[in-house]
Design an enzyme around this catalytic site. Structure first.
Site, mmCIF file in Angstrom:
data_model
loop_
_atom_site.group_PDB
_atom_site.id
_atom_site.type_symbol
_atom_site.label_atom_id
_atom_site.label_comp_id
_atom_site.label_asym_id
_atom_site.label_seq_id
_atom_site.Cartn_x
_atom_site.Cartn_y
_atom_site.Cartn_z
ATOM 1 N N ASP A 47 -1.695 5.567 7.501
ATOM 2 C CA ASP A 47 -2.916 4.843 7.169
ATOM 3 C C ASP A 47 -4.101 5.805 7.053
ATOM 4 O OD1 ASP A 47 -4.784 2.850 6.869
ATOM 5 O OD2 ASP A 47 -4.108 1.675 8.583
ATOM 6 N N ASP A 48 -4.657 5.890 5.867
ATOM 7 C CA ASP A 48 -5.857 6.718 5.665
ATOM 8 C C ASP A 48 -5.599 8.218 5.850
ATOM 9 O OD1 ASP A 48 -7.053 4.255 5.377
ATOM 10 O OD2 ASP A 48 -8.665 4.610 6.826
ATOM 11 N N CYS A 87 -6.689 -0.407 2.445
ATOM 12 C CA CYS A 87 -5.426 -0.829 3.076
ATOM 13 C C CYS A 87 -4.757 -2.072 2.502
ATOM 14 C CB CYS A 87 -5.670 -1.096 4.559
ATOM 15 S SG CYS A 87 -6.586 0.181 5.429
ATOM 16 N N HIS A 145 -1.327 -6.720 8.371
ATOM 17 C CA HIS A 145 -2.515 -6.776 7.524
ATOM 18 C C HIS A 145 -2.338 -7.611 6.265
ATOM 19 C CE1 HIS A 145 -6.306 -4.431 5.989
ATOM 20 N NE2 HIS A 145 -6.584 -5.609 6.506
ATOM 21 N N ASP A 297 -1.228 4.766 2.739
ATOM 22 C CA ASP A 297 -1.614 3.550 2.001
ATOM 23 C C ASP A 297 -2.823 3.746 1.098
ATOM 24 O OD1 ASP A 297 -3.556 3.748 4.022
ATOM 25 O OD2 ASP A 297 -3.693 1.584 4.291
ATOM 26 N N ASN A 298 -3.583 4.800 1.355
ATOM 27 C CA ASN A 298 -4.713 5.177 0.481
ATOM 28 C C ASN A 298 -5.111 6.589 0.898
ATOM 29 O OD1 ASN A 298 -6.087 2.801 2.504
ATOM 30 N ND2 ASN A 298 -6.942 4.857 2.667
HETATM 31 CA CA CA Z 1 -5.686 2.530 4.851
#
Ligand code: CA
Length: 479
Positions: A47-48, A87, A145, A297-298
């Site tokens: 994540d990130d 996300c 999420h 995810d990004n």
């Molecule tokens: Ca993210």
């Protein structure tokens, strides 16, 4: 003129491929009955994380020997994309194999546990839905999420097991999980403080969150080693808040920037977890029969969490490359040659499409997959390029991006920009004026793609106040 012709042909081919759904192609090559070896599938989503924060993309200050094992065993996608720059929508695209704007998931969802419309619409099928009828056991570990309402719970979306949290993020130390349940939540960020869920049951987890998720992943692999499984291991690290244990912080005595140091420790914890997962596969002797994918995810929000997107412009939230081009690697010994580097655009949507072909899943016309099976491109059977075009939309900002083989279109309400992305990965030199034909072709293709998309079906994080005005009982009146 020739170039122009090629690009127009590209659009015609693109339209043709949209009209004849990809699922029909799948039908020709596979059926449920022909699934031979029922391979296992593991998607490790972080994540990130920044593009340059893994060893295989050149990271120098954070060793990631285990994540790099995936790359060494298989392929590094140097141009690996996700479908959105934050996300929620990115995860909706990944888990359905479809551009999330096809079903109105164009916003990052709010935490709204009483709202059945706040999340992945029930009309959509997840990867877990797809593999369930053919005997797979699916588990999601970590961050969901995709909706906190009971009807949107992972166990109602094809998964057999769940260990983690429903919200868009979480704190990392168990002593901070002071809310027993979402019914005690009174704000968006209270979702970060709940006890973890084991299926539907709140548990008293004692470990640092990343370690706990890794432990559960190993447990699942060991339990299911002899039957086909799909594991979606969705670490929330290294997403904020920046929290790490001394065990991991001690590994970085030379990083002086406190933010980067904690970020490095969080990445290192994930790397340990990836190592435990790969070791568990080895010990169960199922490495050869398991596809493992690793991606973020990004892109990294560099200012926020100390991540590093390297040469890429921008970061999380942007449609410059830093927001959507992510660390991306895949291993599958025997299917993917070890040590491969793949230098054409691929996207998270391709993961479902690859899995679908492997198990003979044929999507219905209403759920037609947007990705392609990558294995023929990696195994050398197909010397073509998987995608003529990839597209992105940020509905609220009315921003778009498109990627062709060589070019990138970036479009906002105020300006259009064109980059020769193959030679200008940092998106520094806007070549739009000198390439009007290419720009027109890409813009036209983007708008034709957008015609197939839906407006968002729920209000998102950016509309929190508006949502609360419309839903005054968001946090009250619990049974
Ligand atoms: Ca993210």
């Amino acid at each position: 003129m020739k170039k122009n012709f090629i690009y127009h042909m590209g659009i015609i081919l693109l339209l043709a491929s949209c009209l004849s759904s990809p699922s029909q192609d799948h039908k020709a090559t596979a059926s449920v009955d022909s699934a031979i070896d029922s391979p296992n599938f593991i998607i490790i989503l972080v994540d990130d994380m920044g593009y340059s924060d893994v060893g295989f993309n050149g990271c120098k200050d954070i060793p990631t020997p285990n994540i790099d094992r995936i790359a060494k065993n298989g392929v590094v996608f140097t141009e690996g994309y996700v479908t959105y720059a934050v996300c929620g929508p990115s995860r909706a695209g990944l888990i359905t194999g479809r551009y999330q704007d096809r079903f109105g998931f164009g916003r990052n969802p709010l935490l709204a546990p009483k709202d059945a419309s706040m999340g992945l619409p029930l009309s959509e099928k997840t990867i877990a839905d797809a593999v369930k009828p053919i005997g797979y056991t699916s588990k999601i570990i970590g961050k969901w999420h995709l909706g906190a309402h009971e009807s949107l719970h992972p166990l109602n979306r094809g998964f057999d097991e769940f260990y983690g949290f429903l919200s868009g993020g979480h704190r990392y130390f168990p002593e901070e999980w002071t809310l027993h349940d979402l019914s005690e939540a009174r704000s968006q960020w209270d979702g970060y403080r709940t006890k973890l869920l084991d299926n539907y049951t709140r548990v008293d987890e004692k470990e640092y969150l990343t370690d706990a998720l890794s432990r559960e992943a190993v447990d699942f692999i060991e339990r299911k080693a002899n039957t086909p499984f799909f594991l979606y291991l969705a670490y929330n690290a290294p997403h904020a808040p920046l929290q790490a244990t001394e065990t991991y912080l001690e590994r970085f005595p030379n990083i002086t920037n406190p933010k980067r140091k904690t970020y490095a420790a969080m990445v290192s914890a994930v790397d340990d977890g990836v190592g435990r997962v790969l070791d568990a596969l080895e010990q169960s002797n199922i490495t050869e029969n398991t596809m493992v994918v690793f991606l973020s995810d990004n892109g990294g929000p560099e200012q926020n969490n100390g991540s590093d997107n390297g040469i890429l412009r921008g970061g999380k939230g942007d449609y410059y490359e830093g927001g959507i081009r992510v660390p991306f690697a895949m291993q599958w010994p025997g299917k993917i040659p070890a040590g491969t580097t793949f230098e054409h655009p691929v996207i998270s949507l391709d993961i479902f499409a690859t899995m679908a072909d492997m198990v003979g899943y044929v999507a219905s016309k209403e759920h037609a997959l947007d990705g392609v099976n990558l294995l023929p491109y990696l195994g050398g059977e197909n010397h073509g390029i998987p995608h003529e075009y990839l597209f992105w939309r940020n509905f609220d900002a009315q921003k778009f991006a498109a990627r062709s083989i060589d070019y990138k279109l970036w479009k906002s309400k105020k300006s259009n920009e064109l980059y020769h992305i193959k030679s200008d990965v940092g998106e520094q030199d806007n070549v739009l004026k000198a390439n009007q034909n290419i720009h027109e072709s890409m813009e036209k293709a983007t708008m034709e793609w957008e015609d197939q998309m839906m407006d968002p079906v729920f209000l998102g994080l950016l509309q929190g106040q508006e949502y609360d005005t419309e839903n005054p009982s968001r946090w009250v009146d619990w049974e």
